[in-house]
Write a protein that holds these residues in place. Sequence first.
Motif, short mmCIF file in Angstrom:
data_model
loop_
_atom_site.label_atom_id
_atom_site.label_comp_id
_atom_site.label_asym_id
_atom_site.label_seq_id
_atom_site.Cartn_x
_atom_site.Cartn_y
_atom_site.Cartn_z
N VAL A 86 39.50 40.26 33.60
CA VAL A 86 40.47 40.60 34.62
C VAL A 86 39.29 40.84 35.85
O VAL A 86 38.42 41.44 35.94
CB VAL A 86 41.16 41.93 34.19
N GLU A 87 39.96 40.36 37.09
CA GLU A 87 38.85 40.46 38.35
C GLU A 87 38.89 41.80 38.68
O GLU A 87 37.93 42.14 38.95
CB GLU A 87 39.88 39.39 39.29
N SER A 88 40.03 42.58 38.82
CA SER A 88 39.87 43.84 38.89
C SER A 88 41.08 44.70 38.59
O SER A 88 42.07 44.22 38.29
CB SER A 88 39.83 43.86 40.73
N MET A 89 40.73 46.11 38.23
CA MET A 89 41.46 46.87 37.80
C MET A 89 41.81 48.44 38.25
O MET A 89 40.40 48.85 38.53
CB MET A 89 41.39 46.88 36.10
N THR A 90 42.71 48.88 38.63
CA THR A 90 42.66 50.14 38.91
C THR A 90 43.44 51.06 38.32
O THR A 90 44.51 50.97 37.86
CB THR A 90 43.27 50.23 40.58
N VAL A 91 42.92 52.40 37.99
CA VAL A 91 43.43 53.38 37.27
C VAL A 91 43.27 54.81 37.95
O VAL A 91 42.09 55.05 38.33
CB VAL A 91 42.95 53.44 35.85
N GLU A 93 42.17 56.59 40.98
CA GLU A 93 41.27 56.63 41.95
C GLU A 93 40.08 55.73 41.63
O GLU A 93 39.12 55.34 42.55
CB GLU A 93 41.08 57.71 42.61
N VAL A 94 40.05 55.17 40.46
CA VAL A 94 38.67 54.21 39.99
C VAL A 94 39.31 52.93 39.94
O VAL A 94 40.04 52.47 39.39
CB VAL A 94 38.49 54.67 38.55
N THR A 95 38.31 52.20 40.45
CA THR A 95 38.58 50.54 40.43
C THR A 95 37.24 49.95 39.70
O THR A 95 36.13 50.26 40.11
CB THR A 95 38.76 50.18 41.97
N VAL A 96 37.85 49.10 38.80
CA VAL A 96 36.58 48.47 38.08
C VAL A 96 36.55 46.91 38.61
O VAL A 96 37.83 46.49 38.41
CB VAL A 96 36.74 48.53 36.77
N ARG A 97 35.86 46.30 38.97
CA ARG A 97 35.78 44.68 39.48
C ARG A 97 34.78 44.13 38.42
O ARG A 97 33.76 44.59 38.05
CB ARG A 97 35.34 44.48 40.90
N GLY A 98 35.52 43.05 38.15
CA GLY A 98 34.72 41.88 37.15
C GLY A 98 34.65 40.79 38.00
O GLY A 98 34.74 40.44 38.94
N LEU A 99 34.16 39.65 37.17
CA LEU A 99 33.96 38.37 37.67
C LEU A 99 35.40 37.80 37.48
O LEU A 99 36.09 37.82 36.80
CB LEU A 99 33.06 37.56 36.87
N SER A 100 35.70 37.22 38.65
CA SER A 100 36.84 36.36 38.75
C SER A 100 36.62 34.79 38.03
O SER A 100 35.44 34.70 37.78
CB SER A 100 37.47 35.91 40.51
N ALA A 101 37.67 34.43 37.61
CA ALA A 101 37.37 33.11 36.61
C ALA A 101 36.73 31.91 37.52
O ALA A 101 35.61 31.50 37.13
CB ALA A 101 38.96 32.35 36.53
#
Length: 135
Positions: A86-91, A93-101
Amino acid sequence: MSRRAGDTGAAGERRDEMELTTAALAAKLCGVEADDELLSVLCAAAEQAWKNRLQSGVTPADCGSALPCAAAFTAAADYLGKRSRVESMTVGEVTVRGLSAASAKELAEALEQSAERLMEPYAVSGRFCFQGVRG
């Protein structure tokens, strides 16, 4: 988890120093543990693929550190191409960003190109070309 030469791999086989180096480098590139099952299989396949492409008379030892690095780059490219998350996920107040496809694909292509450059002095080209065709 740290592994040493002679440790047993995922399929129960003994792993040599080159395999461990390849797995450790690929794991760092992918941000996972060196004993990740998919990455381990991809590393073994990449090493064998590069060994199969060695020019006549060239041994893996002749390649020095280029072979494990190229195998790690190749395995990491395959891993990233198959495991883009997943490119980004927010739960909350915390956002985790990963690599986009798209980013994963670009990184995978760059790793493949680097592997080819590293092995260029030792391996037969992986590029498609016609030989012996008369025009």
